[in-house]
Scaffold this active site. Structure first.
Site, PDB file in Angstrom:
ATOM      1  N   ASP A  13       0.875  -1.167   0.000  1.00  0.00           N
ATOM      2  CA  ASP A  13       0.000   0.000   0.000  1.00  0.00           C
ATOM      3  C   ASP A  13       0.918   1.224   0.000  1.00  0.00           C
ATOM      4  O   ASP A  13       2.096   1.122   0.328  1.00  0.00           O
ATOM      5  CB  ASP A  13      -0.931  -0.011   1.217  1.00  0.00           C
ATOM      6  CG  ASP A  13      -2.139   0.883   0.976  1.00  0.00           C
ATOM      7  OD1 ASP A  13      -3.170   0.710   1.641  1.00  0.00           O
ATOM      8  OD2 ASP A  13      -2.052   1.753   0.078  1.00  0.00           O
TER       9      ASP A  13
HETATM   10  C1  GLC Z   1      -4.303   4.397  -0.370  1.00  0.00           C
HETATM   11  C2  GLC Z   1      -5.161   3.174  -0.120  1.00  0.00           C
HETATM   12  C3  GLC Z   1      -5.097   2.155  -1.216  1.00  0.00           C
HETATM   13  C4  GLC Z   1      -4.899   2.890  -2.533  1.00  0.00           C
HETATM   14  C5  GLC Z   1      -3.511   3.488  -2.501  1.00  0.00           C
HETATM   15  C6  GLC Z   1      -3.214   4.327  -3.758  1.00  0.00           C
HETATM   16  O1  GLC Z   1      -3.727   4.801   0.821  1.00  0.00           O
HETATM   17  O2  GLC Z   1      -4.996   2.512   1.128  1.00  0.00           O
HETATM   18  O3  GLC Z   1      -6.324   1.421  -1.187  1.00  0.00           O
HETATM   19  O4  GLC Z   1      -5.030   1.993  -3.624  1.00  0.00           O
HETATM   20  O5  GLC Z   1      -3.287   4.291  -1.353  1.00  0.00           O
HETATM   21  O6  GLC Z   1      -4.042   5.431  -3.789  1.00  0.00           O
END
Ligand code: GLC
Length: 730
Positions: free
Chosen positions: A263
């Site tokens: 993430d």
């Molecule tokens: C965010 C989310 C994830 C998302 C990523 C990119 O913090 O937790 O679900 O795909 O970052 O935006």
């Protein structure tokens, strides 16, 4: 002469440079595993390491010298995020990236219809493909553990079996487009509060029986090509580089051959990110939402530190080659897959799909004396009240926020359906009024007063409220602070009732809410976040053009303390700042309400129709089975009303004399069927007995006790219409 010699020199130079830089084109006609070997053999160490981490907000390096393209990823689970600047979260203001917003995944889960889930995945996958994305950062399948989690709207509810059945077709639909689904957030990311640090402690039974099944189904059945590690820790290791979750369970037990993507900002340690199964590091030093990175991409854990470690012999190149093989495999399945289709974007088919998913997911929760449907022409004046009747609900909420080609609001949909002369609107409440002072109270009072005046002269009232995508509502980054409706909606609903009792309440939310006025209103529907076609779907349901058929994918508690996790206090949710213990263990959702004999406001699997159904003659093909058998159960379902409609037949199993704690019943099969008025159909449910196992922590494996079991067949977890007793023998 001089010119001649110069031109000869240039010619030689160009020949020489052409020879030195003769491009090497990878043979795309080999089987993928051969192509991986071939590419690996041609890549330098630096090129391999460069593939393992971000080079921008949403892309990672390819190998231009070999014709291997960059890997472009995009949010989110409900639609394709707008383009952002190379290094920013803010939109790049492109003019060709306004997408179709599909309903939130709680609505999809509420459809209890895997066919609709495939339609969803196929449609959103076409939009990702059209926008030339290799990875769709979704779907999310984290289990609904408390009604406060800010991101529950992005997930598929409280039951691992429902989530498992609904995630598989979505993943397959996306990947048919040559786009990788990225199932998230792996794992036990069941809250937004302190999401970057919370260290979850949960039993093996809770892990294997509740929190992993949907991911396991996505990998083993859906063949997901990527998985996103979650921000939280599990048993002391961050999930983006967690040896148990990634190396042992995902890659070894489940034989996952895809890419583990962190993430954004979920990577915290070099050695762990190299050794514990992370393949692609994204967004380090950002919060995944707003803050920019404080270091360059080359200082990422899987960048220079990894490269230096490989050169010094600290890290084995085999680890690098495994990561790069997975990345190449995903690239050859997506951007370098010469057979993949070309996708579609904001097409009429996608609008129709979005509306169909919405219509199948809307849940009718109460309908006294046929308040609904409201056929067109029945009333001369219908009052529509509430901010959510006009507010955009596709914007906000964090990374799933969308820039859409269009969004039909409930007010627009209702006006189109009933006519401009019939519909009258008043806002009633405002999410802008949050101060607790005299001025705000006056503003709130005037909105309520104006709404009361409007409903006084109306034949019917439709209140459209609920939550929204603001922080501390249904939004990434933090959790709700209470179960109650915000912005004094309760006061407004009570005020409206004093002026007109013919009031239908529609709740837009991804979470359960408290309903102190429930007994006083005649009609209620849960209408989720429905995306671009929201207003059309709501109008079709309210007018009776479409008969509602959704079922709740999570329980509505009467009060917050009735929720399992909340009932164990701070250590159980939101944690004490050091760790969080899932003390309810396997008793999540209806498993808790059933076992503790707590009556929910609305039970899991509940949803009404404008018609009625009866179930009779449930029988199984035998009465004694072994754990290898698939039980065939048939049950007759009759539409005993006057309108065509769909019912969801649900089968929950109970072990009569369990040797360990087991929930009173567990969902193990369901089937949605459409019946004309008066029609009877025999519905067949297949129940593989192996799915009835519990996770035996001593034996560290799945186990089915021989003995008596009951199959409870019903239309919700608490409305059991038929029971069939069976025997499982060794
Ligand atoms: C965010 C989310 C994830 C998302 C990523 C990119 O913090 O937790 O679900 O795909 O970052 O935006």
């Amino acid at each position: 002469m001089r010119i001649l010699s110069i031109s000869i020199f240039c010619l030689l130079l160009s020949l020489n440079s052409t020879k030195a830089q003769k491009p090497i084109y990878l043979d795309v006609n080999q089987p993928i595993e051969k192509r991986i070997e071939n590419a690996l053999s041609l890549m330098t160490l630096e090129e391999k390491v460069a593939m393992c981490h971000a080079q921008s907000k949403f892309c990672s390096k390819g190998v231009p010298r070999l014709g291997i393209p960059e890997v472009w990823m995009t949010d989110g689970p409900h639609g394709i995020r707008e383009e952002v600047f190379w290094d920013e979260w803010s939109g790049a203001k492109w003019t060709n990236d306004s997408c179709t917003a599909f309903p939130a995944l709680t609505c999809l889960a509420a459809s209890f219809n895997p066919e609709v889930s495939h339609l969803y995945g196929k449609s959103i996958g076409e939009e990702a493909r059209y926008r030339n994305k290799s990875v769709l950062l979704g779907p999310g399948v984290n289990i609904y553990r408390t009604p406060l989690n800010g991101r529950n709207f992005e997930y598929m509810g409280e039951d691992p079996y429902l989530s498992s059945r609904m995630v598989v077709p979505y993943v397959q639909g996306v990947q048919e487009n040559g786009v990788a689904a990225c199932v998230k957030h792996f794992a036990l990311n069941n809250q937004e509060k302190e999401r970057f640090t919370v260290n979850v402690e949960a039993s093996d039974r809770a892990l294997y029986e509740i929190y992993l099944p949907a991911f396991k189904a996505a990998v083993l059945e859906g063949k997901a090509w990527s998985i996103m590690g979650s921000y939280n820790q599990f048993r002391g290791q961050h999930c983006c580089h967690n040896d148990l979750l990634l190396n042992r369970i995902l890659k070894s037990d489940w034989k996952f051959d895809g890419v583990v993507i962190s993430d954004w900002g979920g990577t915290h340690d070099s050695d762990q990110s190299v050794n514990n199964g992370l393949d692609l590091e994204m967004g380090t030093w950002t919060d995944g939402l707003t803050t920019k990175g404080t270091s360059s991409y080359s200082s990422y854990y899987l960048a220079n530190p990894f490269l230096q470690g490989l050169k010094s012999g600290k890290y084995n190149e085999k680890l690098l080659n495994d990561k790069v093989s997975r990345l190449l495999r995903m690239i050859f399945r997506t951007t370098m897959n010469t057979d993949r289709p070309y996708g579609k974007f904001i097409s009429p088919e996608h609008s129709e799909a979005a509306r169909k998913i919405a219509e199948q997911g809307i849940v009718l929760l109460r309908n006294e004396h046929q308040t609904l449907p409201i056929p067109v022409g029945k009333y001369k004046r219908i009052a529509v009240i509430g901010e959510n009747a006009t507010r955009s609900l596709v914007i906000g909420g964090g990374s799933s926020s969308l820039k859409v080609a269009y969004e039909v609001s409930p007010l627009e949909g209702l006006t189109k359906k009933y006519g401009i002369e019939t519909i009258v609107y008043s806002k009633g409440y405002s999410s802008e009024i949050t101060e607790n002072n005299a001025k705000s109270k006056l503003a709130a009072d005037s909105l309520i007063q104006a709404a009361v005046e409007v409903v006084r002269n109306a034949d019917a009232v439709i209140f459209i409220g609920g939550l929204n995508k603001n922080y501390f509502q249904d939004s990434e980054g933090d959790d709700r602070k209470s179960l109650a409706l915000p912005y004094e909606q309760d006061r407004l609903i009570n005020a409206l009732l004093t002026a007109n009792k013919n009031l239908a309440v529609l709740i837009c939310s991804g979470n359960a809410v408290e309903m102190p006025w429930l007994s006083k209103i005649p009609a209620l529907a849960q209408v989720w976040y429905l995306g671009s076609e929201a207003g059309n779907a709501i109008a079709n349901i309210l007018s009776g053009e479409v008969n509602p058929s959704g079922k709740l994918p999570f329980s509505f508690p009467k009060k917050l303390e009735d929720n399992a996790a909340i009932s164990f206090g701070k250590i159980s949710y939101p944690g004490d700042g050091k760790k969080e213990e899932y003390k309810e263990d396997i008793l999540v959702g209806y498993r808790w309400f059933d076992t503790k004999k707590i009556t929910p406001l609305f039970p899991f699997g509940f949803g009404m129709s404008y018609t009625t159904f009866e179930m009779t003659k449930a029988i199984t093909d035998k009465t004694i089975f072994t754990s290898d058998d698939v039980i065939k159960l048939v049950v007759n379902v009759k539409n005993t009303g006057k309108m065509k409609g769909s019912e969801v037949v649900q089968a929950y199993i109970s072990e009569i004399k369990p040797t360990v704690l087991r929930p009173l019943k567990e969902l193990k099969a369901f089937s949605k069927i459409m019946l004309d008025a008066g029609e009877v159909k025999q519905v067949e449910l297949n129940l593989p007995v192996k799915d009835w196992a519990f996770y035996d922590e001593k034996a560290t494996g799945w186990k089915i006790n021989p003995g008596r079991y009951t199959i409870n067949i019903g239309t919700s977890s608490s409305d059991i219409r038929q029971r069939v007793n069976v025997q499982i023998k060794k």
